[in-house]
Design an enzyme around this catalytic site. Structure first.
Site, mmCIF file in Angstrom:
data_model
loop_
_atom_site.group_PDB
_atom_site.id
_atom_site.type_symbol
_atom_site.label_atom_id
_atom_site.label_comp_id
_atom_site.label_asym_id
_atom_site.label_seq_id
_atom_site.Cartn_x
_atom_site.Cartn_y
_atom_site.Cartn_z
ATOM 1 N N ASP A 294 0.764 -1.267 0.000
ATOM 2 C CA ASP A 294 0.000 0.000 0.000
ATOM 3 C C ASP A 294 0.787 1.304 0.000
ATOM 4 O OD1 ASP A 294 -2.159 -1.594 0.159
ATOM 5 O OD2 ASP A 294 -2.868 -0.860 2.093
ATOM 6 N N ASP A 518 -8.903 -7.814 8.668
ATOM 7 C CA ASP A 518 -8.350 -6.612 8.023
ATOM 8 C C ASP A 518 -8.401 -5.399 8.949
ATOM 9 O OD1 ASP A 518 -7.927 -7.784 5.430
ATOM 10 O OD2 ASP A 518 -10.100 -7.719 5.140
#
Ligand code: BGC
Length: 579
Positions: A294, A518
């Site tokens: 990311d 998550d």
């Protein structure tokens, strides 16, 4: 993890041609015949354990001491106590009464003359745990006769990979099964269907190098990997994930290092990891790293020149610490002769828009040439890490149109150039080569949770009546919005890990271990630096990064990385291909 989409672009340019390398096929060569005739088998078996009183792991090394290759092997042995198989890896394990059977799998079922195949399993027991006294392969007793086991005298026949990287590390290689994840999966109802699959080890904080809360550290994993490898080519998958100011566009996976703590990242995180990886004891492993999920895409799409920007991403862009850190990691880890670095590239629902595609390639190149790194330190890229984008959409393509209008104009696709991860990864690989990366780089796709099976899965294209009706009825990815990324409701286990599945793709891999959350669905105090991101709250109505849609997250989720049984169960249920 943050997963974000870009504002729709209204440009139309020609499709970038995807002329990817054709990856070599799987190297597992099995003969024409089936199992070798029992009489011709000559074998040696070594058996070692790691015992903690109520359970143990056993490693077996099966050596073909005959003069002809074995096309396949099935090992059998007996216990005298109440040892009970929990789960196994690198072979298909089963137990009937006291007899245990391990059958070689695709990549290690054939054993050349003089070579060795290895496998392992976990057992529970009470009372005594004596080692078996006799082993048989394909029905023939090994080790000369019954009796104690001799260590194999033949050296491993496969050349060490140290210092000489192969083009695709997954071809012809086994992949490390993390015993900690495997045990968690096996403890779930139905979990043994996937508990022998390889998953990545996340080094998500400095303490993970030594081991968190008495768990396995990096050396423990590598030692276990050497045992699982048994002298064969073998991949270990690590995730490097502790940048300063980590995950600047989301809160769920914020990390322990503040935005300015680049020196700690270097000296307390990357340097100690590199020091362990350099140990000659691990020189024959193929160490595959996923570099910093990311971070670099966030510098492109989530700074304040976009409606999706955050002040945290502005800070990381201005101080340069993502670029410096990724360059440092590539340089130091790339200097270890048997490390294969794969740079994280986000996923199609993030980087697949024209505005993001080339600029992300440029920023990756900038990082790959920062802090002493060169493009030679990058062996590949990884798409879809911990995300939910389908590997391939079988029932519609980006080239389809309804009544003359392109599917790119549908609400779901929203001018993206791709409808799935594989077409995106292949094209982005080509784009990276065009900006200066090595033409031999390969792509990985994280397929751990992008299966989208179950009863909601379409079985054919929908009718071309309305544009959105066609796309929504044809797509297998059933998210509410492509930008949703947290504990997605309806998701299933995806393609099983596999080497060289398509042109330009080195492997399908399971980087996000199925069953690990998550992010928490409500605020939970913790000492991991993790925040509460409302994208993990099922009642949240969204923001600019997901088109102000519902989050689609499952309720009652624990902190990122913590075990989430309900999600694991859903993933099993909706697996595609089905389990
Ligand atoms: C978490 C990490 C965890 C990883 C794998 C990430 O989202 O931040 O702590 O190790 O997922 O589950």
């Amino acid at each position: 993890m943050s997963r974000t989409t870009a504002p729709p672009r209204r440009t139309r340019t020609a499709l970038i041609s995807a002329c990817a390398l054709v990856a070599a096929g799987l190297a597992t060569a099995t003969g024409m015949s089936g199992t070798a005739h029992a009489a011709s088998v000559a074998c040696n078996v070594t058996y070692t354990t790691n015992d903690w009183g109520s359970g143990f792991t056993a490693n077996v090394a099966v050596t073909n001491s005959g003069t002809a290759a074995l096309d396949s092997w099935t090992l059998t042995y007996n216990y005298t106590g109440n040892q009970k198989l929990t789960n196994g890896w690198n072979a298909t394990w089963s137990q009937s009464g006291s007899t245990v059977t391990a059958k070689g799998i695709d990549w290690n079922k054939s054993i050349a003359a003089g070579a060795t195949a290895g496998a392992g399993a976990q057992f529970s027991y009470s009372g005594t745990n004596a080692a078996p006294t006799s082993y048989a392969v394909n029905g023939t007793t090994c080790n000369g006769a019954t009796g104690p086991t001799d260590p194999p005298t033949d050296p491993p026949t496969d050349p060490p990979t140290s210092g000489s990287l192969v083009d695709n590390p997954y071809v012809g290689a086994g992949v490390y099964v993390n015993p900690e994840w495997s045990a968690l999966a096996a403890a779930e109802p139905g979990g043994s269907k996937i508990s022998s699959q390889p998953t990545a080890v996340w080094l998500d904080r400095i303490a993970a190098i030594k081991g968190v809360n008495g768990g396995m550290g990096l050396r423990d994993h590598l030692d276990a990997a050497v045992k699982q490898a048994s002298g064969k080519p073998f991949v270990v998958q690590l995730v490097i994930y502790d940048l300063p100011g980590r995950d600047c566009a989301a809160l769920a996976s914020n990390g322990e290092l503040g935005a300015t703590e680049i020196d700690r990242y270097k000296s307390e995180y990357i340097d100690p990891i590199a020091a362990v990886l350099k140990d000659p004891a691990y020189a024959n492993l193929r160490i595959v790293t996923t570099i910093e999920p990311d971070s670099l895409p966030n510098l492109v799409t989530n700074t304040s020149d976009r409606p999706t920007g955050t002040p945290q991403c502005d800070t990381m862009k201005a101080n340069g610490n993502y670029i410096t850190g990724v360059g440092y990691a590539l340089n130091k880890l790339g200097a270890v002769g048997n490390v294969y670095n794969y740079l994280d590239v986000g996923h199609h629902g993030w980087i697949g828009w024209d505005d993001n595609f080339n600029s992300t390639a440029q920023i990756l190149h900038q990082a790959a040439t920062a802090s002493g790194a060169t493009v030679a330190d990058v062996q590949g890229i990884i798409a879809n890490t911990a995300n939910y984008g389908a590997t391939t959409e079988p029932y519609f393509t980006i080239n389809d149109a309804v009544n003359g209008t392109s599917v790119r104009q549908s609400k779901w696709v929203d001018w993206n150039r791709y409808v799935d991860e594989q077409s995106f990864a292949q094209a982005f690989r080509t784009e990276l080569v065009s900006v200066g990366f090595d033409s031999k780089i390969g792509a990985l796709i994280d397929t751990s949770r992008n299966g989208w099976g179950g009863s909601a899965r379409p079985t054919a294209p929908a009718a071309k009546t309305t544009l959105d009706g066609y796309v929504d009825g044809s797509r297998t990815d059933k998210r509410i919005h492509l930008g949703n990324w947290c504990n997605q409701s309806g998701a299933g286990i995806g393609e099983r890990p596999k080497a060289a599945p398509a042109a330009g793709i080195d492997a399908y891999v399971w980087v996000k271990p199925p069953g690990e959350s998550d992010g928490a669905s409500s605020a939970i105090s913790n000492d991991e630096g993790k925040g509460f991101d409302r994208m993990c709250d099922p009642t949240y109505t969204g923001n600019a990064r997901n088109g102000n849609s519902m989050s689609g997250a499952l309720p009652n989720a624990p902190l990122a990385g913590h075990w989430f049984s309900a999600q694991f169960q859903q993933l099993l249920k909706n697996a595609y291909p089905a389990l």
